[in-house]
Structure formats: structure tokens, C-alpha cells
Design a protein around this motif. Structure first.
Motif, short mmCIF file in Angstrom:
data_model
loop_
_atom_site.label_atom_id
_atom_site.label_comp_id
_atom_site.label_asym_id
_atom_site.label_seq_id
_atom_site.Cartn_x
_atom_site.Cartn_y
_atom_site.Cartn_z
N THR A 81 38.09 41.88 44.05
CA THR A 81 38.38 42.55 42.79
C THR A 81 39.06 41.83 41.98
OG1 THR A 81 40.66 43.54 43.68
CG2 THR A 81 38.43 44.78 44.15
N THR A 82 39.19 40.46 42.11
CA THR A 82 39.98 39.93 40.98
C THR A 82 39.24 39.36 39.87
OG1 THR A 82 41.18 37.82 40.79
CG2 THR A 82 39.13 37.49 41.96
N VAL A 83 39.93 39.41 38.79
CA VAL A 83 39.34 39.06 37.41
C VAL A 83 40.01 37.77 37.11
CG1 VAL A 83 38.60 41.37 36.82
CG2 VAL A 83 40.74 40.40 36.19
N ARG B 266 42.09 52.41 40.87
CA ARG B 266 41.94 50.95 40.52
C ARG B 266 42.61 50.08 41.40
NH1 ARG B 266 41.86 48.68 34.52
NH2 ARG B 266 41.07 46.52 35.15
N PRO B 267 41.86 49.11 41.87
CA PRO B 267 42.45 48.31 43.00
C PRO B 267 43.79 47.48 42.59
CG PRO B 267 40.46 47.10 41.82
CD PRO B 267 40.51 48.40 41.30
N SER B 268 44.78 47.06 43.60
CA SER B 268 45.96 46.39 43.03
C SER B 268 46.43 45.48 43.85
CB SER B 268 46.83 47.75 42.71
OG SER B 268 47.24 48.26 44.01
N SER B 269 45.65 45.38 45.13
CA SER B 269 46.07 44.44 45.99
C SER B 269 46.12 43.00 45.41
CB SER B 269 45.20 44.14 47.20
OG SER B 269 43.84 44.56 46.88
N VAL C 86 40.01 34.09 30.37
CA VAL C 86 38.72 33.78 29.62
C VAL C 86 38.65 35.08 28.77
CG1 VAL C 86 37.37 32.44 31.30
CG2 VAL C 86 37.32 34.62 31.45
N ALA C 87 37.79 35.10 27.81
CA ALA C 87 37.85 36.18 26.83
C ALA C 87 37.28 37.59 27.63
CB ALA C 87 36.72 35.97 26.01
N PHE C 88 36.49 37.34 28.42
CA PHE C 88 35.89 38.69 29.31
C PHE C 88 36.04 38.46 30.53
CE2 PHE C 88 33.23 38.15 25.50
CZ PHE C 88 33.60 38.95 24.71
N PRO C 89 37.56 38.88 31.17
CA PRO C 89 37.65 38.54 32.72
C PRO C 89 36.71 39.46 33.65
CG PRO C 89 39.54 39.07 31.52
CD PRO C 89 38.56 39.20 30.53
N ARG C 90 36.55 40.45 33.33
CA ARG C 90 35.57 41.24 34.22
C ARG C 90 34.37 40.73 34.23
NH1 ARG C 90 36.68 47.62 32.79
NH2 ARG C 90 36.68 46.53 30.60
N LEU C 91 33.60 40.31 32.74
CA LEU C 91 32.50 39.68 32.77
C LEU C 91 32.42 38.44 33.84
CD1 LEU C 91 30.81 39.86 29.28
CD2 LEU C 91 30.10 40.93 31.43
N ASN C 92 33.51 37.70 33.53
CA ASN C 92 33.58 36.41 34.59
C ASN C 92 33.55 36.84 35.90
OD1 ASN C 92 33.89 33.67 34.66
ND2 ASN C 92 36.16 34.03 34.74
N ALA C 93 34.10 37.99 36.28
CA ALA C 93 33.82 38.16 37.89
C ALA C 93 32.49 38.57 38.22
CB ALA C 93 34.93 39.51 38.01
N LEU C 94 31.79 39.46 37.19
CA LEU C 94 30.41 39.73 37.20
C LEU C 94 29.53 38.61 37.40
CD1 LEU C 94 28.43 42.01 36.86
CD2 LEU C 94 28.05 41.59 34.79
N PRO D 293 45.05 40.76 33.11
CA PRO D 293 44.09 42.02 33.24
C PRO D 293 44.01 42.49 34.69
CG PRO D 293 42.99 39.93 32.22
CD PRO D 293 44.45 39.69 32.60
N ASN D 294 43.88 43.68 34.72
CA ASN D 294 44.11 44.13 36.16
C ASN D 294 42.66 43.86 36.79
OD1 ASN D 294 45.74 45.55 34.30
ND2 ASN D 294 46.32 46.93 36.17
N PRO D 295 42.72 43.93 38.21
CA PRO D 295 41.58 43.87 39.09
C PRO D 295 40.51 45.08 38.72
CG PRO D 295 43.59 43.62 40.46
CD PRO D 295 43.81 44.06 39.03
N SER D 296 39.29 44.73 39.16
CA SER D 296 38.39 45.83 39.11
C SER D 296 37.23 45.67 40.29
CB SER D 296 37.76 45.89 37.72
OG SER D 296 36.70 46.77 37.51
N TYR D 297 36.66 47.01 40.68
CA TYR D 297 35.88 47.03 41.59
C TYR D 297 34.26 46.71 41.09
CZ TYR D 297 38.78 49.24 45.03
OH TYR D 297 39.90 49.34 45.90
N PHE D 298 34.33 47.08 39.50
CA PHE D 298 33.07 47.23 39.21
C PHE D 298 32.16 45.97 39.05
CE2 PHE D 298 35.69 51.07 37.71
CZ PHE D 298 35.00 51.77 38.65
#
Lengths: 208, 674, 102, 354
Positions: B27-29, B15-18, B110-118, B604-609
């Protein structure tokens, strides 16, 4: 600091749910409401072209196999039952039942898909109605094809859940939410087919 | 800083952490970083779209000019509109929504941080995909269904920008069958259709995310009718997106199938109905107009009260008017088709429906005027843009009413009168509103103020340039200048005014240059903004500038509309605002708590996905364009694999890493220097 | 989840609902053949659409538990359905498929 | 200091606006043949009237709103005085809200009455009006007179003082037929028929243009309508109904006719000759170029985009025949690589087809 009162000490971002419904569940409902517009456009297009005379080639409504489609519609309808039973079993902590009903749902979905593949093949091979025969045929394939894609995605999600449920410990509480979401999606796909079956199949065959 | 950095877990990737550098952005969310990325991308596309407009204007400055070839001209106006609508105003609004909604409702994200990044990455890749048509796309002469093909001249010659002609040239509205397989062969329109499909997906995901965020993530006491108007307008926009994007998605699927797989949805030769495309397109396209303007209306509704030092006049009327505009916006689409031969009943019905939209729009304008009336107007740069917005939008709204008079629209439609109208609404409206927002919230982003002298120069240049550019277009249109016209004859007498318009366009360009200088200069050398530089009213100013990563040191509890203002001000018997004696102390406390959260905050932690998943779409869509080739098919498979990998990784990865409070064991390890 | 168990139907009820759905589907298919013989025209359409609507409501209300949800998803979902129905009816009538007499 | 800067910026704005307005009045509008402000028939006149009605209402609203803004900028501006009173915190006013909801609604209701009646009265045609079929092509208009049996292109000839019904469709993509002086726009939709009523009070020549983007040379798809006294129109019809004379060897037109038949022109164009054997060289449905029987009777060609201003008819024709796609990008008429001599011969022959 009079008005600014502290809330809970450790603040998770995912905490308050003003509506009382989980974020993911609310999100799923919101998404499904948008799907109406998607299928509505496809159904409207089909209705426009299936009612328009004068195209070359076969109209889908000329070659529907109503008994066959009735059976596969029934299969999909019953998969909603197994889906809701899976959900019910999990909410009672019955891992075995959950597993069984999940698999049954996926299997019924797969049978429906198989039926659709068979139907398409029949139409293309026997009746020579392809995607580009006429706009009515195009609209038919696009509509039922997109519905089939939705079913296929549902089957994959169900099988994933089933795979997880076979692991030791079965489905956790978090997975329970996943199951509920997949369930909502699955029922939605079913109700869209209820509409398609009536409007596209039963009603568009010209009465004798 | 008590943001706890947790040990990243490994699913597919570590999991990214920078927290710094390029990877922290990739990788930010964090909704703020995503908002900033949206903003910069949108502004870059604004520059590109603007340059396209300048080329168009040079061509039109002279009757029968040969500066651009017909192909290049058509490509440029198609890309200008597509860029400005889908790649500039929409993402710029998304930038504001991303950055501000959580702050304004008192949430950490937001409610879905990773969806937001998506959403962001899908949008970004979609934009790149669309613009890659300049490199890979082809556009050739039409081939009629009878197989006879049109002919192109030998070549455009230098200075004709003919290379641009190899990009989408069917108009942003892509009317069928002109943009279909026969009359726009080549791959350029495929890039357009699939590019918009990708961008639409991003909007849909955002819409779901924002709706859930606004309904579910509000701070305690933040009732719906205590939300800032900007949040309200964002809600309306999210619903408009939610219900209109699927329609254009279906329409674009049909076009793609027509072009790629030989279906006949819109090909009259096989019985397809070109008017169906128009219905579906405008059923999306008209709500889209409100998608573009409502966020700006929200921004203006935030800026005006602050600089009038009065609450928004008729808050609930403004909110309901916004919702009404959104709702009615779904019922007027066919006014774009009044000349298309639809029945008189339909024409009359849609004409009347269109008129009704003027009512809620009027309510908004009058309430804004009511807000300013009796206030103490501080004419800062954001205020100038907000007032400019009202004035220019009024003109656009009024010319809109002249189209609602159906028979009069038969003369106006497809002329420069419409071009004038839509720019008064979208430039004088949306863009002025967005600039007001940029100046207003710049301190929120950077902790610095933008230079106000340069800001005012920017405003006046843009205001004057804008009017010189677009006011004469009303006249040009009524004098018979049709839209999307590469050339016009000298006898039409249109040339002198076109020269004026082109001069105006360059003045606008100059004003944008001033803005860019101001932005980058102020970011480095701007005056420190301090806490609450504008003496503002809403929650986002109750936290330090620039916004801390966790937004709120403690989650606020809201008791009133304009909560923050009421922390600072009371009213005397006459209803005048009186600053509380302890206002400075309250602010100091807010600042202190904002900078030093009393408790650890888990984010929420950053994510590559999200990045990985978004990357799958353009790959698949390139594959669809070239699906007849082996490598095209391979691309579809590779893209699907990439997306699938991301889905699996995403599903296995929790939003927040498990954070058992730093255990004693770990603490000992740290002490031991392990 | 405990709260849900109180309000949600039991498995036996789910089976009954399924039986009802099965019967309605049989009706639908039967109507199709009746119409072939008798040529009911508009009446057939009315009956079939009513049956489909009934099935739709049953699945949404009981299987999707919308009956037991709070007002929010209920409103969203209904809004989507009604909006889609209304808009596409207008499109179809504008294109001359659905003729609104008046 | 702050004050003078304010004054400066206000002064700049004032000067800028004045300069702008002054420049507007300096640019004299020439005679604009496409203007919507000079209606020449009852339909366009009705549209013009509706426009001005709304225009004046809009102007009043505009003046009120902008006036209010300007007044407020002077009256309520914060002069930077520290002792200035804070404004009253007014949250709204219900009666005002009702007023500015109801008043616009009433105004709109008033506007909607003439709007709706005009929509119903100006859409479609009277059944007894003379019909002209208009077919849109990329990038020219074809006109067919079913009762008279005439085929022509680019210039539509109509009798003045009489309602004409344009029965319109398209051969390829969407087009939009627009003669601003006679009526508003109406699409030409492939596979469908749309109607547009046209009427001119007086004889005259009216400019038009395809208004819907229809591909590469959209801007060059122009149109003319020539309204004639009814008696002149009868004469024109009689002329157009005559077949063309078949050139025989030795006539000056003969060489051009040979180029026409030998260089492939006949694949798309037709000419109706008095000699029946030559008249149907190509079946009607295969044509996709204009009928050239009375080519020289039309004042314009190439989608009514030639000749350009100040250009002679023959020079324009020469330019066109030499390289059509260069004049009209994407043109379905190819560059046939004709020699100078061949072009001159063609011009002579075409010129004889009056």
C-alpha cells in the motif's frame, strides 16, 4: 548550518510549485500534450488508407452525412461554451449556474455521443460498412471510436461533478480544481474533433 | 521520529496504516519503497531474460544444432528482447528515477505519490501478464490468408524446450503481417501486444508524474540548471516517454484489433500496409533507444565527477547534448527501415539525421573524458563501471555511425553486426551504467557499503565476458550471419566464433552471480557506510543513510550546482578544492537534522487504491484475449468494476489525511490511555 | 482564483467567442458545398485547414485559457501539437500520401 | 598490500585480454560464403568501400578515446597518498566544447557526401536491365523471368557482367533478399514492389539468405545466385523453356509421376508438360509451391537449405520427402506419409526433370 536555511516549519509534501501552476493542472497539460501523439497516429492512419484506392467495399468518405455530422460537431463545439461558463460561474461562487452549465455540457456531450452511435449504426446497417470491411473503414471506426470514448469519459466525469454539485454546499474549492481539469480535458476533446471534422470528414470526401 | 501517524479514515476500505511488513509495501506511496520494488522486479526480469539468452547461445554454439526447436528459439529471442527492454532496463531506470529524483531536487516525494504507486503496480501486473503467456498462451503454425496452413513436426523431443514455443514468437518488433492474425495465430502474440500496452500505460503515467515533479517540486533555489545531470536526463526520458508511448499504444491497438476483431490495418490481403506498422513502431522504437540509454548516461555523469573529485566538465553542454539527443531521437526512426524499400530521398534524409546524433553523443563522451582529465581518479567499483561504460558505449556509438552510412547499412542491417552494436549500446552502455549506479547508491538504500573486492571481480568478469560475447558478433555479422537465425549451415564457417560468443555469455552469467552474492551479502554484513561515504557532490548525500522516510529533516535551500559539495569545499587561488575547516561540523549538523526533524512532517498516507486499480487492467485484458467466450466477457466486466471501484475510492480519499495538529482532546485521550 | 478573474474573459465574451466559432463552422460547411460545385482542390484544403486551425487556436487560447497561462504549459502543449504534426506528416510523406514537391 | 592487489588486478586484466586476442587469432576463419568482405560485383564493391572508409575513421576515434582513458587511468589515478593535491576544479572550456562539436560535424559532413551519392546511384534499377521477378514465400524464393517465360525457385541464374533488376514482392509476410557478394538487402513486401539491382563481374555461385525474420523457418530460407557466362545463360534459358516429358507407362519415371498426381503433390506444385492436356492441371494462381518442371537442374531445394554439408542429393531429397515439417518447421508442405517405395519412385521421376 550556514547555507542550509530552514524553510516552512510544517512540511507538507505537496507544497512548493516551482512553476506557479498547481501539480494537477500542470499534469493535465502534460498529459494532453501527449494525447496529440495518440490522435495524430490515428488520424495519420486514416489519411493513409482513405487516400489509397482499390479496397473492396465502401469507403467511409463515400457515405458521410455531412449535414448530420456538421450538426453534431456544432453541438460538441457549443459544449465547450457551456463548459467554460460552468467554470466561470464556479469561480464567481455561483453554485446554481455551475450546476446548470455542468449539466448542459454533459447533455451536449451525450447528444454528440448519441449522434455517433446513430452514425455508426447507419454505416453498418444501411451501407454495410463494418469494422473489417477495409482498412479505411477500420481506421475510421478506430479513430472516431477512440474520440467517442474520450467524450464518454468526459461525460462521466462531468456527471460526477454535477452529482457532487447537487449535494449540500455544492462544489468546494478543491472541486473547483477538478472542474478546471475536467474543463481542460473537455476542451481538448473538442479541439481534436475540430481537426477530425475538417480533415477526416470535410477534406476526405472526393470532390465531384 | 516525528512522522505523525494519523487516524486512518474510511472511504471504501479503512485506510491502510501499516508501516512494516507486507502490507506496508503493498500500500506504500513512498517513492523510495516504490523505487526499491521496481529495482527488485527489474533485476528478477534481468535474470529471466539472461537465462533466455543463455538458452539461445547454447543453440547457436553449434551449426545445425537441435538443442531448441525453431518455435522455442523464436519465442526465446522474442521474450529475451521484450524482457530486457521493457521489463528490465526501463523499470531499472524507473527504479533509479523514483528513488533519486525527489532526493536530488530536495523534495519529500513525487508530485503524485499515489499515481506513482499506480505506475509501479501497473508495470508489475503488466510483466506478470506478459509472462503468463508461458502458462496460458498458444502458438501454432501459420495459416495463410488462402486458408492453407503450415505444418509442425510431430514433436520436439526431450531437451528441445518445445513447451516454450507456446509464447510470443513474432520478435520484439512484431513486424506485420508475420505477427498478425494469419501468420501468428494462437494467443501468444495477443499476450505480447496487450502486455506491452499495460506496461506502456505505466510508463506514460510515470512520465507525467516525473515531469510535474521535476518542474514543480524542486527545493528553493534549485533552478533548472542547478539540477544534477541525472535529473536532467530523467526529464528528457520522461518527455520521450510522454510523446512516444501514445504512438506504440495506437500501433498495438491496431494489432490487437487486427488479431481480435478482424480489422485489416496491417493485413496485405485486405489492403493493409505492413510498412505503416514499421513507421509507427520505430517512431516509438527509436526514442525508446534513448529512453534506455539516457538514464545510464545520467548515472555516469553523477559517478564520474565524484570519483574524479572534479565537477562535471561542461555541465551545460552535457545537459543540452542530452536534450538534443532526445529531440533528434524523434527524427531518425526510419534508419531502422533503410532496406524496406523507402525512397532514396527518405533513406538519405534519415541517414543524415542519424549522423547528426553522433554530434551530441560525442559531446557527452568528450566531456566525460574532460571530467576525468586532471582529476584524482579513485578507481572504486562504481567508477570502474562508469569508465567501462564510456569505453563500451564509444564502440557502440562508432558502429552506430557505420549504420548511418546508408549503403553500408544495407549490408549490416538484420545481421549480427547489429546485434553487436545494440548490445554495446544497451549492455556496455545502459547495463554498465545501471551497475555503476547500484554500487554507487547502495549505501543510500541500506546504510552499508558493497564489498569492493567482489565488486571489482564482478566488473572484470563482466567486462571481459561482455567483450568476448559481443565483440565477435561484429565479425559474425559481416561474415553473413543473419539475426534471429535458429540454425546456420556448417559451410558458412560461422561456428568457431559462435562457440567463443557462447563462452562469453556464460562468463557474463557468472559475473551476475558474483554481483547477486555481493548484494545480498553486503546488505546483511556490509561495512557501515556512515554519512556521505563517497565524499559526494549532490543533494541526496546531504541526508542520512539509509534515507529517512521523510527524506529531508528540513527542506534544503540551494544556492549552487553541486550544492552539497560546496558546503564542504572551498577553492584556493589556483582553483584547487580545499576542504572547509567546519566541513565536519556541517556534516554532523546535517546528519543530526536529517535524523531529528525539528518539526513534524506530514507524508502522503498509504493507499489500497493504486494496487486495486492496477489489478483491474490485467483482468480486463485477459478478458479481451478470450472475448469470444462467456467467461472472457465476464472478465472484462469484472476488471472494469475493479478499476472503477478503485477510481471512486481514490477520488474520495485525500492524498494526506487531514492532520489537525494533535488536539488537546486527543492528547488527553492518549494520556488517559484510551 | 482571484487573479484569474482579472485576466479571464467575461461570460459575455465567451458567448461572443462561441458565436465566432459558430460562424467559422458555418463557413467550413459552406466551403464543403462550394468545393463540390467548383472543385477548388488545393485551395479548398487550404481554406478548410486554415479555418480549423483558427477554431483550434480560439478554443485553446480562450476556452482553455492557454493565452493566460504561464509559459510552461504553453510550451508543453505547443510542443506536443507541433511534434505530432511534423512527425506524422513525415510518416505520410514517406508512405506516399503527402507528396512534398522539391 | 593495496599496491600489490592493484598490480594483481591489472595483471589479470592484461593476461585476460592477451588470452582473448590470442584465442581470436587461433580460430581460423574458413571460407565464409556469406561474407560481405568479398564483393563480386560493382554494387557490393561500392558498399564495401564505404564500410572501410567509415571503419578507418571510426578506428581513429576509437583509438583516441580509449587511448585517452588508458592514459588517464595511469596518470591521474589516486594512489591513495594522503598528501596528494586536490585537483583543480575546472567547470568547462568553451573553445574545447566548440572544437569537439565542430570537428565531428565536419567529419560527418565529409562522410555524408559519398553516402548520399551512393544511396541515389545504388537504389532502383536502370530501365533497360533484364528483369527477374522475385517472390518471397514462407520459406523459399520464387524467381520468374518475365521476358523468357521461366519459373524457377531457390537458385537464381543470371548472366555475368550484366545488370539484373530484381523486381520483388512477397506472397505472405515480409522477407528480405540478401546476396552479400552482389548487393545489400532489400525487403520483399506483400502487396508492394521493391527493386534491387544485382550484378556479378564473373561467373560464380553466390550464397544468400532471407534476412528479415519471417516466421518459424526463417533461418532455413536461403538462396543461391548462379552467375554464368552469357552464352551459358542463353543455353540455360533454352533448357528451362522446354517443357518436361510426360512419362508413359513402362518408363522408370512413370511410377514417380503417378505418386505425384495421386498423392496430392499437384495441389501445390506444377510441372509444365509437352502434352498440353496435362500441363495445366492446376491454375497458376493457386500454386504456392515451387514449379518442379526443371527441379533437377537446381543444385539445392527446400529453400536452398538442402542438401546439407556432406549429404548426398538423393539422401537429402529422401529426408525431405519423408517428413518436410521435420526438416523445415511450419512447412506448408505436409508429411504425406509416403512409403519408402513411393519416395524412391518420386526421386527417380524428379531426377528426370532436368
Amino acid at each position: 548550518m550556514s547555507d542550509v536555511v530552514h524553510e516552512t516549519p510544517v512540511a507538507h509534501h505537496d507544497e512548493h510549485e516551482s512553476t506557479g501552476i498547481g501539480n494537477r493542472k500542470l499534469g493535465m497539460w502534460v498529459f494532453l500534450s501527449s494525447e496529440f501523439m495518440f490522435f495524430g497516429a490515428l488520424i495519420a492512419t486514416y489519411l493513409l488508407y482513405s487516400n489509397r484506392g482499390g479496397f473492396e467495399g465502401t469507403y467511409p468518405s463515400e457515405i458521410y452525412d455531412i449535414p448530420f455530422t456538421s450538426v453534431s460537431s456544432f453541438v460538441l463545439l457549443m459544449s465547450s461554451l457551456t463548459m467554460v461558463l460552468a467554470h466561470n460561474a464556479l469561480s464567481k461562487g455561483d453554485q446554481n449556474g455551475t450546476r446548470t452549465w455542468l449539466f448542459a455540457t454533459a447533455a451536449l456531450g451525450a447528444v454528440f455521443l448519441g449522434g455517433q452511435v446513430f452514425e455508426f449504426t447507419e454505416f453498418i446497417v444501411q451501407s454495410d460498412m463494418t469494422l473489417s470491411t477495409n482498412p479505411a473503414a477500420s481506421a475510421f471506426y478506430l479513430l472516431t471510436g477512440f474520440h467517442g470514448t474520450h467524450v464518454a469519459v468526459g461525460v462521466i466525469m462531468l456527471l460526477s461533478l454535477w452529482g457532487i454539485s447537487r449535494r449540500k454546499g455544492g462544489l468546494s474549492e478543491e472541486h473547483g480544481m477538478n472542474l478546471e481539469l475536467v474543463g481542460l480535458y473537455w476542451h481538448f476533446v473538442d479541439i481534436i474533433w475540430i481537426v477530425i471534422f475538417t480533415v477526416v470528414y470535410l477534406l476526405s470526401v472526393p470532390s465531384a | 521520529m516525528t512522522v505523525t501517524a494519523e487516524r486512518p479514515r474510511t472511504t471504501i476500505f479503512k485506510r491502510p496504516s501499516s508501516a512494516y511488513g507486507i502490507w506496508s509495501w503493498l500500500t506504500t506511496v513512498d517513492h523510495k519503497k516504490i523505487g526499491i520494488m521496481y529495482g527488485y522486479a527489474a533485476f528478477s526480469f534481468f535474470i529471466i531474460g539472461g537465462l533466455e539468452a543463455l538458452l539461445l547461445r547454447v543453440q547457436l554454439a553449434q551449426a545445425n544444432a537441435e538443442f531448441l526447436t525453431a518455435g522455442a528459439y523464436n519465442a526465446l529471442f522474442t521474450m529475451h528482447a521484450t524482457t530486457m527492454i521493457f521489463l528490465f532496463i526501463m523499470p531499472a531506470s524507473a527504479a533509479f528515477m523514483n528513488y533519486l529524483i525527489p532526493l536530488m531536487i530536495g523534495a519529500r516525494d513525487v508530485a503524485f505519490p499515489r499515481l506513482n504507486a499506480l505506475s509501479w503496480w501497473i508495470f508489475f501486473f503488466g510483466g506478470i501478464f506478459l509472462y503468463s503467456t508461458f502458462v496460458f498462451g498458444t502458438s501454432v503454425a501459420p495459416v495463410g490468408p488462402d486458408g492453407i496452413s503450415g505444418n509442425l513436426a510431430a514433436g520436439g523431443g526431450p531437451g528441445s524446450f518445445n513447451w516454450l514455443a507456446a509464447s510470443p514468437d513474432g520478435g520484439w518488433f512484431a513486424y506485420q503481417p508475420n505477427a498478425g492474425p494469419f501468420y501468428s495465430p494462437g494467443t501468444a502474440m495477443d499476450y505480447w501486444a496487450l502486455g506491452l500496452q499495460i506496461i506502456g500505460l505505466a510508463s506514460l503515467v510515470s512520465a507525467v508524474n516525473f515531469i510535474v515533479t521535476i518542474f514543480n517540486m524542486r527545493a528553493k533555489g534549485m533552478r533548472l540548471l542547478r539540477m544534477p545531470v541525472f535529473v536532467w536526463m530523467s526529464t528528457v526520458v520522461a518527455f520521450l516517454l510522454l510523446f512516444s508511448i501514445p504512438i506504440i499504444a495506437v500501433a498495438l491497438f491496431m494489432v490487437t484489433f487486427d488479431r481480435q476483431f478482424g480489422t485489416l490495418f496491417f493485413a496485405p490481403v485486405g489492403g493493409g500496409d505492413p510498412i505503416l506498422w514499421q513507421h509507427l513502431f520505430w517512431l516509438f522504437g527509436h526514442p525508446e533507444v534513448y529512453i534506455l540509454i539516457l538514464p545510464a548516461m545520467g548515472i555516469v555523469s553523477e559517478v564520474l565527477p565524484v570519483f574524479s573529485r572534479k565537477p562535471l566538465f561542461g555541465y551545460s553542454a552535457v545537459v543540452f547534448a542530452g536534450a538534443a539527443i532526445g529531440f533528434l531521437g524523434f527524427g531518425v526512426w526510419a534508419h531502422h527501415m533503410l532496406a524496406s524499400g523507402i525512397t532514396p530521398v527518405a533513406q538519405a534524409a534519415f541517414g543524415l539525421a542519424t549522423m547528426t546524433i553522433a554530434i551530441p553523443t560525442g559531446i557527452k563522451i568528450f566531456n566525460w573524458l574532460g571530467t576525468m582529465w586532471g582529476g584524482r581518479l579513485r578507481m572504486t567499483t562504481p567508477m570502474l563501471f562508469a569508465v567501462g561504460f564510456i569505453a563500451m558505449f564509444t564502440i557502440g556509438g562508432l558502429s552506430g555511425v557505420t549504420h548511418a552510412v546508408v549503403p553500408s547499412d544495407w549490408q549490416q542491417t538484420d545481421t549480427y553486426y547489429i546485434v553487436a552494436h545494440l548490445h554495446y549500446v544497451l549492455f556496455g552502455g545502459s547495463v554498465f551504467g545501471l551497475f555503476a549506479g547500484l554500487y554507487y547508491w547502495f549505501p543510500k538504500l541500506t546504510g552499508k557499503m558493497m564489498n569492493s573486492k567482489l565488486g571489482k571481480t564482478h566488473f572484470w568478469l563482466m567486462f571481459i565476458g561482455f567483450n568476448i560475447t559481443f565483440a565477435p558478433m561484429h565479425w559474425l555479422g559481416l561474415q553473413g550471419m543473419v539475426r534471429r537465425t535458429w540454425k546456420y549451415a556448417p559451410e558458412t564457417g560461422l561456428e568457431p566464433w559462435n562457440v567463443v560468443v557462447t563462452i562469453g555469455a556464460f562468463i557474463i552469467a557468472l559475473s551476475v552471480a558474483v554481483f547477486m552474492y555481493n548484494w545480498f551479502h553486503s546488505r546483511r554484513h556490509g561495512v557501515d557506510s556512515g554519512f556521505d561515504p563517497w565524499d559526494a557532490r549532490t543533494l541526496e548525500w546531504a541526508i542520512p543513510n539509509p534515507t529517512p522516510e521523510y527524506n529531508f529533516g528540513v527542506s534544503p535551500v540551494i544556492s549552487k550546482l553541486d550544492h552539497f559539495w560546496h558546503l564542504k569545499y572551498d577553492q584556493d587561488d589556483e582553483g584547487r578544492a580545499v576542504r572547509k575547516d567546519d566541513a565536519d561540523q556541517i556534516i554532523a549538523e546535517l546528519e543530526h537534522v536529517g535524523l531529528n526533524p525539528p518539526e513534524p512532517i506530514h507524508l502522503p498516507n498509504p493507499s489500497y487504491f493504486p494496487l486495486l486499480m492496477a489489478a483491474g487492467f490485467p483482468l480486463m485484458f485477459y478478458g479481451i484475449i478470450y472475448h469470444t467466450t462467456a467467461w472472457g466477457k465476464a472478465l472484462i466486466v469484472i476488471g472494469a468494476m475493479v478499476a472503477l471501484t478503485a477510481v471512486i475510492g481514490w477520488a474520495m480519499e485525500p492524498v494526506e489525511e487531514p492532520h489537525d495538529e494533535p488536539s488537546e482532546e486527543r492528547a488527553e485521550e492518549v494520556e488517559a490511555g484510551v | 482564483m482571484t487573479a484569474e478573474q482579472d485576466t479571464h474573459p467575461s461570460p459575455a465574451q465567451y458567448w461572443k467567442i462561441a458565436a465566432l466559432l459558430a460562424i467559422l463552422t458555418t463557413f467550413e460547411v459552406a466551403m464543403f458545398y462550394v468545393d463540390r460545385e467548383l472543385g477548388l482542390g488545393g485551395l479548398n484544403a487550404l481554406i478548410l485547414i486554415s479555418l480549423a486551425l483558427l477554431k483550434f487556436v480560439i478554443v485553446v487560447g480562450w476556452y482553455m485559457h492557454l493565452r493566460f497561462e504561464s509559459a510552461i504549459p504553453n510550451r508543453f502543449f505547443t510542443a506536443g501539437a507541433i511534434l505530432a504534426l511534423a512527425l506524422y506528416l513525415v510518416v505520410l510523406s514517406a508512405l506516399g500520401v503527402v507528396v512534398i514537391r522539391g | 598490500m593495496a599496491r600489490s592487489r592493484h598490480r594483481l588486478s591489472r595483471l589479470t586484466a592484461l593476461v585476460g585480454t592477451t588470452a582473448f586476442l590470442a584465442s581470436c587469432s587461433l580460430i581460423e576463419i574458413q571460407d565464409a560464403p556469406m561474407t560481405t568482405f568479398e564483393p563480386a560485383g560493382p554494387n557490393a564493391e561500392r558498399l564495401d568501400g564505404l564500410f572501410w572508409m567509415v571503419f578507418w575513421i571510426a578506428t581513429v576515434v576509437f583509438v583516441l578515446v580509449i587511448g585517452a582513458i588508458v592514459v588517464m587511468l595511469f596518470v591521474f589515478r589516486d594512489r591513495g597518498k594522503n598528501d596528494a593535491e586536490e585537483p583543480k576544479q575546472i567547470h568547462g572550456h568553451t573553445r574545447l566544447e566548440v572544437a569537439w562539436t565542430v570537428i565531428p560535424a565536419l567529419i560527418l559532413a565529409a562522410i555524408s557526401v559519398p553516402t548520399v551519392s551512393a544511396v541515389f546511384e545504388l537504389t532502383g534499377c536502370d530501365s533497360d536491365s533484364m528483369k527477374v521477378e522475385v517472390v518471397g514465400h514462407q520459406w523459399w524464393f520464387e524467381y520468374h523471368y518475365p521476358a523468357q517465360g521461366i519459373d524457377t525457385a531457390n537458385v537464381m541464374v543470371i548472366p555475368a557482367g550484366q545488370e539484373i533488376c530484381a523486381v520483388m514482392t512477397s506472397d505472405d509476410v515480409l522477407h528480405n533478399f540478401w546476396i552479400p557478394a552482389l548487393h545489400g538487402k532489400r525487403y520483399l513486401v506483400p502487396g508492394q514492389v521493391t527493386l534491387l539491382r544485382l550484378e556479378s563481374y564473373e561467373p560464380g555461385e553466390f550464397w544468400g539468405q532471407c534476412a528479415e525474420f519471417c516466421g518459424l523457418s526463417h533461418s532455413l530460407m536461403r538462396a543461391r545466385v548462379l552467375a554464368m557466362e552469357p552464352s551459358d545463360f542463353e543455353a540455360w534459358v533454352a533448357d528451362q523453356q522446354k517443357p518436361a516429358a510426360l512419362p508413359v507407362e513402362g518408363m522408370p519415371e512413370y511410377d514417380g509421376y503417378q505418386v505425384f498426381t495421386n498423392k496430392g503433390c499437384i495441389q501445390c506444385h506444377t510441372v509444365r508438360f509437352d502434352d498440353d492436356s496435362a500441363s495445366n492441371i492446376i491454375q497458376r494462381e493457386d500454386f504456392n509451391g515451387p514449379d518442379l518442371t526443371h527441379f533437377a537442374s537446381r543444385t539445392v531445394f527446400a529453400g536452398a537449405s538442402l542438401p546439407e554439408e556432406g549429404e548426398s542429393y538423393d539422401a537429402a531429397l529422401k529426408k525431405w520427402l519423408a517428413d518436410p515439417p521435420n526438416v523445415k518447421p511450419g512447412s506448408f508442405m505436409p508429411n504425406l506419409a509416403l512409403t519408402e517405395q513411393e519416395i524412391d519412385d518420386l526421386i527417380v521421376w524428379l531426377g528426370s526433370n532436368k
